[in-house]
Write an enzyme that holds these catalytic residues in place. Structure first.
Site, mmCIF file in Angstrom:
data_model
loop_
_atom_site.group_PDB
_atom_site.id
_atom_site.type_symbol
_atom_site.label_atom_id
_atom_site.label_comp_id
_atom_site.label_asym_id
_atom_site.label_seq_id
_atom_site.Cartn_x
_atom_site.Cartn_y
_atom_site.Cartn_z
ATOM 1 N N VAL A 106 0.901 -1.154 0.000
ATOM 2 C CA VAL A 106 0.000 0.000 0.000
ATOM 3 C C VAL A 106 0.942 1.205 0.000
ATOM 4 O O VAL A 106 1.516 1.552 1.020
ATOM 5 C CB VAL A 106 -0.934 -0.009 1.232
ATOM 6 C CG1 VAL A 106 -1.785 1.250 1.272
ATOM 7 C CG2 VAL A 106 -1.814 -1.255 1.219
ATOM 8 N N PRO A 107 1.130 1.822 -1.171
ATOM 9 C CA PRO A 107 2.254 2.745 -1.390
ATOM 10 C C PRO A 107 2.124 4.121 -0.747
ATOM 11 O O PRO A 107 1.949 5.137 -1.429
ATOM 12 C CB PRO A 107 2.310 2.845 -2.914
ATOM 13 C CG PRO A 107 0.900 2.640 -3.340
ATOM 14 C CD PRO A 107 0.329 1.636 -2.375
ATOM 15 N N CYS A 108 2.267 4.178 0.568
ATOM 16 C CA CYS A 108 2.208 5.472 1.260
ATOM 17 C C CYS A 108 3.404 6.350 0.907
ATOM 18 O O CYS A 108 3.364 7.557 1.133
ATOM 19 C CB CYS A 108 2.085 5.267 2.768
ATOM 20 S SG CYS A 108 3.357 4.244 3.487
ATOM 21 N N HIS A 109 4.447 5.759 0.316
ATOM 22 C CA HIS A 109 5.600 6.567 -0.086
ATOM 23 C C HIS A 109 5.235 7.549 -1.210
ATOM 24 O O HIS A 109 5.976 8.492 -1.452
ATOM 25 C CB HIS A 109 6.776 5.675 -0.521
ATOM 26 C CG HIS A 109 6.496 4.807 -1.699
ATOM 27 N ND1 HIS A 109 5.866 3.584 -1.578
ATOM 28 C CD2 HIS A 109 6.757 4.987 -3.020
ATOM 29 C CE1 HIS A 109 5.763 3.032 -2.780
ATOM 30 N NE2 HIS A 109 6.288 3.871 -3.668
ATOM 31 N N ARG A 110 4.097 7.372 -1.843
ATOM 32 C CA ARG A 110 3.674 8.258 -2.933
ATOM 33 C C ARG A 110 2.936 9.497 -2.431
ATOM 34 O O ARG A 110 2.452 10.295 -3.230
ATOM 35 C CB ARG A 110 2.798 7.478 -3.916
ATOM 36 C CG ARG A 110 3.567 6.369 -4.606
ATOM 37 C CD ARG A 110 2.709 5.568 -5.554
ATOM 38 N NE ARG A 110 3.472 4.429 -6.051
ATOM 39 C CZ ARG A 110 2.929 3.300 -6.468
ATOM 40 N NH1 ARG A 110 1.615 3.164 -6.487
ATOM 41 N NH2 ARG A 110 3.695 2.314 -6.887
#
Length: 145
Positions: A106-110
């Site tokens: 779940v790409p919270c880095h984006r």
């Protein structure tokens, strides 16, 4: 990357320290699929993880995590823009990102701050923020404007 599974569900993954030991012993099917999807992402950053995730967290956190999965690789959203989409506030979105148990999947880095990189997994500097920058660079985001 540490991958945590129990009862056939993927409960989380997290960046481990440099001193982490590799897993030993039998690997169940879910962990094998997770590992393969991570390898695919490393070869092709546009890969969208298709792993089944259990219903956990608050209703709001789940809404944020769902929205994170819709951000394409190579793109970023600010906490404020995502909050506006969800009818919430930037701090609430940041807290949901921080509580995300499936780092990378779940790409919270984006999600970034309006004036820079923001944080990653609760860190605003150091190793974790370097990982965020590295993941975004891997996806083609060279710098933030």
């Amino acid at each position: 990357m540490g991958i945590y599974a129990r009862g056939g569900d993927l409960w989380g993954c997290d960046w481990l320290g440099d001193d982490a030991l590799p897993a030993e012993g039998a690997e169940d099917e879910l962990l094998a699929v997770c590992r393969e999807e991570m390898h695919v992402y490393l070869r092709a950053p546009a890969h969208r993880f298709g792993l089944p995730l259990p219903e956990t967290g608050s209703a709001f956190q789940r809404r944020v995590w769902h929205a994170l999965r819709d951000i394409p690789a190579g793109e970023v959203r600010t906490y404020g823009a995502l909050a506006h989409e969800l009818g919430s506030g930037p701090r609430a979105v940041a807290q949901a990102c921080r509580a995300n148990p499936w780092t990378l999947i779940v790409p919270c880095h984006r999600v970034v701050a309006a004036n820079g990189w923001g944080g990653y997994a609760g860190a605003v500097d150091g190793r974790l923020l370097e990982i965020k920058r590295g993941l975004l660079a891997h996806e083609g985001v060279a710098a933030l404007i």
